[in-house]
Design a protein around this motif. Structure first.
Motif, PDB file in Angstrom:
ATOM      1  N   MET A  26       0.822  -1.181   0.140  1.00 27.32           N
ATOM      2  CA  MET A  26       0.024  -0.019   0.003  1.00 27.32           C
ATOM      3  C   MET A  26       0.951   1.406   0.003  1.00 27.32           C
ATOM      4  N   GLU A  27       0.608   2.156  -0.808  1.00 21.46           N
ATOM      5  CA  GLU A  27       1.234   3.467  -0.747  1.00 21.46           C
ATOM      6  C   GLU A  27       0.743   4.336   0.025  1.00 21.46           C
ATOM      7  N   TRP A  28       1.512   5.066   1.007  1.00 21.91           N
ATOM      8  CA  TRP A  28       1.023   5.942   1.919  1.00 21.91           C
ATOM      9  C   TRP A  28       1.267   7.575   1.298  1.00 21.91           C
ATOM     10  N   ASN A  29       0.065   8.175   1.124  1.00 22.52           N
ATOM     11  CA  ASN A  29       0.352   9.462   0.381  1.00 22.52           C
ATOM     12  C   ASN A  29       0.095  10.625   1.340  1.00 22.52           C
ATOM     13  N   GLU A  30      -0.192  10.478   2.749  1.00 24.20           N
ATOM     14  CA  GLU A  30      -0.071  11.709   3.713  1.00 24.20           C
ATOM     15  C   GLU A  30       0.211  11.463   4.948  1.00 24.20           C
ATOM     16  N   VAL A  31       0.838  12.456   5.787  1.00 22.82           N
ATOM     17  CA  VAL A  31       1.102  12.151   7.235  1.00 22.82           C
ATOM     18  C   VAL A  31       0.180  12.897   7.908  1.00 22.82           C
ATOM     19  N   ILE A  32      -0.269  12.520   9.214  1.00 26.52           N
ATOM     20  CA  ILE A  32      -1.256  13.202   9.917  1.00 26.52           C
ATOM     21  C   ILE A  32      -0.558  12.762  11.484  1.00 26.52           C
ATOM     22  N   SER A  33      -0.742  14.074  12.268  1.00 23.86           N
ATOM     23  CA  SER A  33      -0.616  13.690  13.466  1.00 23.86           C
ATOM     24  C   SER A  33      -1.735  13.552  14.573  1.00 23.86           C
ATOM     25  N   LEU A  34      -1.463  12.646  15.442  1.00 22.91           N
ATOM     26  CA  LEU A  34      -2.700  12.013  16.214  1.00 22.91           C
ATOM     27  C   LEU A  34      -2.308  12.698  17.550  1.00 22.91           C
ATOM     28  N   VAL A  35      -3.205  12.910  18.105  1.00 27.27           N
ATOM     29  CA  VAL A  35      -3.228  13.598  19.768  1.00 27.27           C
ATOM     30  C   VAL A  35      -4.301  12.811  20.651  1.00 27.27           C
ATOM     31  N   LYS A  36      -3.719  12.270  21.768  1.00 31.78           N
ATOM     32  CA  LYS A  36      -4.737  11.719  22.585  1.00 31.78           C
ATOM     33  C   LYS A  36      -5.283  12.743  23.647  1.00 31.78           C
ATOM     34  N   VAL A  37      -6.215  12.899  24.210  1.00 34.93           N
ATOM     35  CA  VAL A  37      -6.831  13.767  25.186  1.00 34.93           C
ATOM     36  C   VAL A  37      -7.431  13.011  26.493  1.00 34.93           C
ATOM     37  N   ASP A  38      -6.509  13.290  27.482  1.00 38.19           N
ATOM     38  CA  ASP A  38      -6.976  12.728  28.673  1.00 38.19           C
ATOM     39  C   ASP A  38      -7.775  13.735  29.592  1.00 38.19           C
ATOM     40  N   THR A  39      -8.693  13.441  30.444  1.00 37.41           N
ATOM     41  CA  THR A  39      -9.304  14.397  31.417  1.00 37.41           C
ATOM     42  C   THR A  39      -8.623  13.967  32.636  1.00 37.41           C
ATOM     43  N   VAL A  40      -8.019  15.069  33.616  1.00 31.72           N
ATOM     44  CA  VAL A  40      -7.579  14.897  34.806  1.00 31.72           C
ATOM     45  C   VAL A  40      -7.891  16.195  35.744  1.00 31.72           C
ATOM     46  N   ASN A  41      -7.986  15.866  36.957  1.00 33.20           N
ATOM     47  CA  ASN A  41      -8.309  16.746  38.017  1.00 33.20           C
ATOM     48  C   ASN A  41      -7.100  17.671  38.321  1.00 33.20           C
ATOM     49  N   ASP A  42      -7.294  18.894  38.316  1.00 30.69           N
ATOM     50  CA  ASP A  42      -6.081  19.860  38.616  1.00 30.69           C
ATOM     51  C   ASP A  42      -6.058  19.724  40.406  1.00 30.69           C
ATOM     52  N   LYS A  43      -5.213  20.501  41.026  1.00 26.55           N
ATOM     53  CA  LYS A  43      -5.011  20.393  42.445  1.00 26.55           C
ATOM     54  C   LYS A  43      -6.322  20.883  43.030  1.00 26.55           C
ATOM     55  N   ARG A  44      -6.946  21.634  42.678  1.00 25.37           N
ATOM     56  CA  ARG A  44      -8.514  22.166  42.954  1.00 25.37           C
ATOM     57  C   ARG A  44      -9.603  21.376  42.613  1.00 25.37           C
ATOM     58  N   GLY A  45      -9.393  20.286  42.062  1.00 27.94           N
ATOM     59  CA  GLY A  45     -10.453  19.259  41.923  1.00 27.94           C
ATOM     60  C   GLY A  45     -11.217  19.678  40.535  1.00 27.94           C
ATOM     61  N   ILE A  46     -10.531  20.331  39.721  1.00 29.45           N
ATOM     62  CA  ILE A  46     -11.534  21.018  38.474  1.00 29.45           C
ATOM     63  C   ILE A  46     -10.763  19.977  37.236  1.00 29.45           C
ATOM     64  N   SER A  47     -11.929  19.569  36.629  1.00 27.42           N
ATOM     65  CA  SER A  47     -11.545  18.731  35.398  1.00 27.42           C
ATOM     66  C   SER A  47     -10.925  19.536  34.357  1.00 27.42           C
ATOM     67  N   ILE A  48      -9.700  19.183  33.673  1.00 25.93           N
ATOM     68  CA  ILE A  48      -9.137  19.831  32.735  1.00 25.93           C
ATOM     69  C   ILE A  48      -8.761  18.865  31.548  1.00 25.93           C
ATOM     70  N   GLU A  49      -8.404  19.156  30.394  1.00 24.82           N
ATOM     71  CA  GLU A  49      -7.896  18.424  29.445  1.00 24.82           C
ATOM     72  C   GLU A  49      -6.560  18.466  29.431  1.00 24.82           C
ATOM     73  N   VAL A  50      -6.091  17.371  29.009  1.00 30.18           N
ATOM     74  CA  VAL A  50      -4.456  17.344  28.837  1.00 30.18           C
ATOM     75  C   VAL A  50      -4.415  16.531  27.484  1.00 30.18           C
ATOM     76  N   GLU A  51      -3.509  17.189  26.403  1.00 30.69           N
ATOM     77  CA  GLU A  51      -3.116  16.630  25.306  1.00 30.69           C
ATOM     78  C   GLU A  51      -1.896  16.131  25.442  1.00 30.69           C
ATOM     79  N   SER A  52      -1.648  14.937  24.416  1.00 29.03           N
ATOM     80  CA  SER A  52      -0.438  14.335  24.528  1.00 29.03           C
ATOM     81  C   SER A  52       0.392  14.953  23.331  1.00 29.03           C
ATOM     82  N   GLU A  53       1.743  14.868  23.293  1.00 31.75           N
ATOM     83  CA  GLU A  53       2.425  15.348  22.116  1.00 31.75           C
ATOM     84  C   GLU A  53       1.854  14.565  20.817  1.00 31.75           C
ATOM     85  N   PRO A  54       1.687  15.582  19.762  1.00 33.17           N
ATOM     86  CA  PRO A  54       1.311  14.889  18.352  1.00 33.17           C
ATOM     87  C   PRO A  54       2.340  13.924  18.050  1.00 33.17           C
TER      88      PRO A  54
END
Length: 101
Positions: free
Chosen positions: A1-29
């Motif tokens: 198979m011939e690959w004709n593109e490159v894409i960047s994939l990013v994982k997103v996790d939800t974690v609680n900060d020190k105040r207990g507020i949920s925030i999204e944290v993205e991985s490196e592409p």
């Protein structure tokens, strides 16, 4: 198979900060090889009925896809709306991120 593109994939996790507020944290592409696919009329119609506008579709090797929720291609960010595992290949259907629409 011939690959004709490159894409960047990013994982997103939800974690609680020190105040207990949920925030999204993205991985490196993480770059993977991909093939651009045409959106079929049935795919476009079914997404449109759900209030989504599919913008792109790519096929990647299943071993390269680890459940990432975001994709970057040519500087444009997309959300992975649907990932269809077809054995060796996974088809990603993408919708534009609101901030980039």
């Amino acid at each position: 198979m011939e690959w004709n593109e490159v894409i960047s994939l990013v994982k997103v996790d939800t974690v609680n900060d020190k105040r207990g507020i949920s925030i999204e944290v993205e991985s490196e592409p993480r770059e993977v090889f991909a093939n651009r696919r045409k959106l079929t009329l049935s795919t476009f119609y079914s997404f449109h009925q759900s209030g989504l506008d599919p913008s792109a579709s790519f096929e990647v090797r299943s071993q390269d896809y680890d459940g990432e929720q975001r994709c970057i291609h040519d500087g444009v960010e997309y959300d992975v709306s649907w990932a269809q595992d077809r054995g060796e290949w996974t088809v990603l259907t993408l919708v534009r991120r609101i901030g980039n629409a």
